[in-house]
Design a protein around this motif. Structure first.
Motif, PDB file in Angstrom:
ATOM      1  N   PHE A 111      10.918 -20.615   6.323  1.00 43.22           N
ATOM      2  CA  PHE A 111       9.880 -21.590   6.558  1.00 43.22           C
ATOM      3  C   PHE A 111       8.262 -21.914   6.158  1.00 43.22           C
ATOM      4  CE2 PHE A 111       5.327 -22.597   9.170  1.00 43.22           C
ATOM      5  CZ  PHE A 111       6.635 -24.132   9.583  1.00 43.22           C
ATOM      6  N   LEU A 112       7.586 -20.715   5.642  1.00 43.75           N
ATOM      7  CA  LEU A 112       6.342 -20.810   4.843  1.00 43.75           C
ATOM      8  C   LEU A 112       6.993 -20.996   3.066  1.00 43.75           C
ATOM      9  CD1 LEU A 112       4.495 -17.254   6.323  1.00 43.75           C
ATOM     10  CD2 LEU A 112       4.529 -19.927   6.722  1.00 43.75           C
ATOM     11  N   GLY A 113       7.892 -20.723   3.241  1.00 39.28           N
ATOM     12  CA  GLY A 113       8.124 -20.167   1.488  1.00 39.28           C
ATOM     13  C   GLY A 113       7.710 -18.838   0.652  1.00 39.28           C
ATOM     14  N   VAL A 114       7.738 -18.117  -0.112  1.00 38.62           N
ATOM     15  CA  VAL A 114       8.097 -16.792  -1.050  1.00 38.62           C
ATOM     16  C   VAL A 114       6.186 -17.017  -1.430  1.00 38.62           C
ATOM     17  CG1 VAL A 114       8.465 -15.380  -2.440  1.00 38.62           C
ATOM     18  CG2 VAL A 114       9.878 -16.766  -1.188  1.00 38.62           C
ATOM     19  N   ALA A 115       5.442 -17.981  -1.534  1.00 40.70           N
ATOM     20  CA  ALA A 115       4.623 -17.985  -1.743  1.00 40.70           C
ATOM     21  C   ALA A 115       3.780 -17.146  -0.324  1.00 40.70           C
ATOM     22  CB  ALA A 115       3.756 -19.014  -2.998  1.00 40.70           C
ATOM     23  N   LEU A 116       3.819 -18.267   0.466  1.00 41.28           N
ATOM     24  CA  LEU A 116       2.294 -18.079   1.690  1.00 41.28           C
ATOM     25  C   LEU A 116       2.905 -16.393   2.138  1.00 41.28           C
ATOM     26  CD1 LEU A 116       2.525 -22.033   3.210  1.00 41.28           C
ATOM     27  CD2 LEU A 116       0.465 -20.308   1.530  1.00 41.28           C
ATOM     28  N   PHE A 117       4.522 -15.778   2.546  1.00 42.38           N
ATOM     29  CA  PHE A 117       4.436 -15.344   2.984  1.00 42.38           C
ATOM     30  C   PHE A 117       3.680 -13.994   2.058  1.00 42.38           C
ATOM     31  CE2 PHE A 117       7.255 -11.639   3.098  1.00 42.38           C
ATOM     32  CZ  PHE A 117       7.516 -10.912   4.609  1.00 42.38           C
ATOM     33  N   THR A 118       4.550 -13.773   0.623  1.00 40.62           N
ATOM     34  CA  THR A 118       3.709 -13.374  -0.755  1.00 40.62           C
ATOM     35  C   THR A 118       2.223 -12.914   0.179  1.00 40.62           C
ATOM     36  OG1 THR A 118       5.598 -13.609  -2.315  1.00 40.62           O
ATOM     37  CG2 THR A 118       3.511 -12.000  -2.796  1.00 40.62           C
ATOM     38  N   VAL A 119       1.813 -14.293   0.091  1.00 36.35           N
ATOM     39  CA  VAL A 119      -0.086 -14.051  -0.173  1.00 36.35           C
ATOM     40  C   VAL A 119      -0.555 -13.424   1.594  1.00 36.35           C
ATOM     41  CG1 VAL A 119      -2.701 -15.670   0.114  1.00 36.35           C
ATOM     42  CG2 VAL A 119      -1.233 -15.439  -1.684  1.00 36.35           C
ATOM     43  N   ALA A 120      -0.258 -13.616   2.291  1.00 33.37           N
ATOM     44  CA  ALA A 120      -0.336 -13.106   3.720  1.00 33.37           C
ATOM     45  C   ALA A 120      -0.302 -11.550   3.876  1.00 33.37           C
ATOM     46  CB  ALA A 120       0.139 -13.918   4.643  1.00 33.37           C
ATOM     47  N   ASN A 121       1.176 -11.426   3.218  1.00 28.38           N
ATOM     48  CA  ASN A 121       1.692  -9.542   3.453  1.00 28.38           C
ATOM     49  C   ASN A 121       0.976  -9.010   2.517  1.00 28.38           C
ATOM     50  OD1 ASN A 121       3.845  -7.503   2.166  1.00 28.38           O
ATOM     51  ND2 ASN A 121       4.040  -7.965   4.197  1.00 28.38           N
ATOM     52  N   VAL A 122       0.650  -9.214   1.246  1.00 27.43           N
ATOM     53  CA  VAL A 122      -0.407  -9.157   0.375  1.00 27.43           C
ATOM     54  C   VAL A 122      -1.890  -8.534   0.962  1.00 27.43           C
ATOM     55  CG1 VAL A 122      -1.542  -8.308  -2.073  1.00 27.43           C
ATOM     56  CG2 VAL A 122       0.901  -9.026  -1.956  1.00 27.43           C
ATOM     57  N   ALA A 123      -2.527  -9.280   1.471  1.00 26.85           N
ATOM     58  CA  ALA A 123      -3.569  -9.084   2.269  1.00 26.85           C
ATOM     59  C   ALA A 123      -3.305  -8.688   3.011  1.00 26.85           C
ATOM     60  CB  ALA A 123      -4.189 -11.117   3.062  1.00 26.85           C
ATOM     61  N   GLY A 124      -2.430  -8.301   4.136  1.00 30.55           N
ATOM     62  CA  GLY A 124      -2.438  -7.127   5.071  1.00 30.55           C
ATOM     63  C   GLY A 124      -2.599  -5.915   4.497  1.00 30.55           C
ATOM     64  N   GLN A 125      -1.767  -5.915   3.492  1.00 29.97           N
ATOM     65  CA  GLN A 125      -1.644  -4.650   2.760  1.00 29.97           C
ATOM     66  C   GLN A 125      -2.889  -3.538   2.539  1.00 29.97           C
ATOM     67  OE1 GLN A 125       1.627  -3.605  -0.171  1.00 29.97           O
ATOM     68  NE2 GLN A 125       2.384  -5.813   0.863  1.00 29.97           N
ATOM     69  N   ILE A 126      -3.483  -4.635   1.508  1.00 25.25           N
ATOM     70  CA  ILE A 126      -4.650  -4.582   1.086  1.00 25.25           C
ATOM     71  C   ILE A 126      -6.258  -3.940   1.634  1.00 25.25           C
ATOM     72  CG2 ILE A 126      -7.039  -5.175  -0.365  1.00 25.25           C
ATOM     73  CD1 ILE A 126      -5.063  -7.273  -2.073  1.00 25.25           C
ATOM     74  N   VAL A 160      -2.518 -12.243  -7.337  1.00 24.16           N
ATOM     75  CA  VAL A 160      -0.711 -12.554  -6.525  1.00 24.16           C
ATOM     76  C   VAL A 160      -1.574 -14.063  -6.297  1.00 24.16           C
ATOM     77  CG1 VAL A 160      -0.402 -12.218  -4.827  1.00 24.16           C
ATOM     78  CG2 VAL A 160      -0.944 -10.336  -5.795  1.00 24.16           C
ATOM     79  N   VAL A 161      -2.636 -14.465  -5.604  1.00 24.21           N
ATOM     80  CA  VAL A 161      -2.687 -15.945  -5.390  1.00 24.21           C
ATOM     81  C   VAL A 161      -2.217 -16.238  -7.072  1.00 24.21           C
ATOM     82  CG1 VAL A 161      -4.473 -17.569  -4.969  1.00 24.21           C
ATOM     83  CG2 VAL A 161      -4.178 -15.201  -3.306  1.00 24.21           C
ATOM     84  N   TRP A 162      -2.864 -15.600  -8.136  1.00 20.23           N
ATOM     85  CA  TRP A 162      -2.916 -16.485  -9.104  1.00 20.23           C
ATOM     86  C   TRP A 162      -1.278 -16.721 -10.207  1.00 20.23           C
ATOM     87  CZ3 TRP A 162      -6.001 -15.323 -13.871  1.00 20.23           C
ATOM     88  CH2 TRP A 162      -5.385 -15.851 -15.425  1.00 20.23           C
ATOM     89  N   VAL A 163      -0.527 -15.802  -9.328  1.00 23.30           N
ATOM     90  CA  VAL A 163       0.940 -15.804  -9.628  1.00 23.30           C
ATOM     91  C   VAL A 163       1.350 -16.255  -8.229  1.00 23.30           C
ATOM     92  CG1 VAL A 163       3.041 -14.203  -9.262  1.00 23.30           C
ATOM     93  CG2 VAL A 163       1.308 -13.589 -10.362  1.00 23.30           C
ATOM     94  N   VAL A 164       0.960 -16.997  -7.090  1.00 20.34           N
ATOM     95  CA  VAL A 164       1.555 -17.876  -6.564  1.00 20.34           C
ATOM     96  C   VAL A 164       1.294 -18.841  -6.407  1.00 20.34           C
ATOM     97  CG1 VAL A 164       3.165 -16.119  -5.407  1.00 20.34           C
ATOM     98  CG2 VAL A 164       0.342 -17.148  -4.335  1.00 20.34           C
ATOM     99  N   TRP A 165       0.321 -19.157  -6.982  1.00 23.66           N
ATOM    100  CA  TRP A 165      -0.583 -20.665  -7.232  1.00 23.66           C
ATOM    101  C   TRP A 165       0.087 -21.782  -7.660  1.00 23.66           C
ATOM    102  CZ3 TRP A 165      -4.659 -21.783  -4.376  1.00 23.66           C
ATOM    103  CH2 TRP A 165      -4.957 -22.917  -4.599  1.00 23.66           C
TER     104      TRP A 165
END
Length: 326
Positions: A111-126, A160-165
């Protein structure tokens, strides 16, 4: 009585070697994702693929634990560590956090797509990396949120945001996707605590095998339970494939979890998280370059964003943040 920390266990690690190991461990995750994705398509069930992946990892670890004396010793000593209060019994449930991450992939990535999922997950990890280090929840004790660590964390997120922008710009972030983004965000927050809990156990076991074993045991149980609950709604998974490489996702996960359990004591949860994130970007870059899928490209944005994430790891792990050198 078993000592709280084994003799000679208090070691240091050269910074370049520690970062290299974190990058290598992180680079295994995109390959695992590609393999588990292919397995999910073959089975017609993402959760079924996660069960198989965790199950194979658990089988491998069971054999290793039984064969190696250090593995058997760790399992025998586990009750003594818990009774002595060296770590709470619920630290052994850290694998449930990994299962939640895999479950979040299966439920919201489409539903979200890999980009949105990645940004949310990385923000949580950091975020969890900063918090866990600050409160001293991990095995290395409290690590203050220095300017270098904060800059490194923000720079990694920017990379990460730059990569998936490009994907983000095309997909957009509407109000309707904010709710589903909470699941990968929470999964990322839990990953920091999972690494810290594994690191504390590894410190007392003297090796990462028992903690990694319990991660896969609890994760497998949680995923099997989830699969059974959803079975009436989603239906059963298909037949297991005969292609051998579809079963190596679990062993790759072993590398990721075991490396994190060892490194968090020496580098801290934040630096390990950033190293794993940068490794994931490097692994994704290599996979897209060497074994691309339809629609995947290696652009200048991807390369530059990955380089920014690598610089962020070096900044956060600077000697002034408290890392010891041999």
């Amino acid at each position: 009585m078993t000592p709280a920390v084994r003799e000679g266990e208090h070691r240091t690690l050269p910074l370049p070697l520690g970062l290299f190991l974190a990058l290598v461990a992180g680079s295994a995750m995109p390959l695992q994702g590609r393999i588990n994705g292919a397995l999910g398509e073959e089975l017609g069930s993402g959760i079924g693929a996660a069960v198989v992946s965790f199950g194979v990892g658990l089988l491998v670890l069971t054999v290793v634990i039984l064969v190696l004396p250090v593995g058997r010793r760790g399992l025998r000593e586990m009750p003594g560590h818990v009774r002595a209060g060296r770590f709470p019994w619920w630290y052994m449930l850290a694998g449930a956090f990994g299962a939640f991450f895999v479950l979040s992939q299966g439920l919201v990535v489409t539903f979200l797509g890999v980009a949105l999922f990645t940004v949310a997950n990385v923000a949580g990890q950091i975020g969890s990396g900063l918090l866990v280090d600050r409160i001293g929840f991990g095995p290395g004790g409290p690590r203050p949120v220095s300017t270098a660590r904060l800059v490194g964390a923000l720079l990694a997120l920017a990379g990460v945001v730059w990569v998936v922008w490009p994907t983000l710009a095309e997909r957009g972030v509407a109000f309707a996707v904010v709710g589903p983004m909470l699941m990968p965000l929470v999964a990322g927050l839990l990953m920091g605590f999972q690494q810290a809990m594994n690191g504390v156990q590894t410190r007392h076991y003297g090796n990462p095998l028992p903690a990694t074993f319990f991660n896969f045991l609890i994760g497998t149980i949680a995923l099997v339970a989830t699969y059974l609950v959803m079975l009436p709604f989603a239906g059963p998974a298909g037949d297991l494939p005969s292609v051998w490489w579809m079963y190596i996702g679990g062993p790759l996960g072993i590398v990721f979890i075991a490396a994190g359990a060892v490194l968090v004591r020496l580098l801290g949860v934040l630096v390990v998280s950033l190293g794993l994130i940068a490794g994931q970007l490097l692994g994704s870059l290599a996979i897209d370059a060497l074994a691309p899928v339809p629609g995947s490209t290696v652009s200048a944005t991807t390369v530059l964003g990955t380089l920014v994430a690598l610089v962020a790891v070096v900044i956060a792990a600077a000697p002034r943040s408290g890392l010891k050198f041999r």
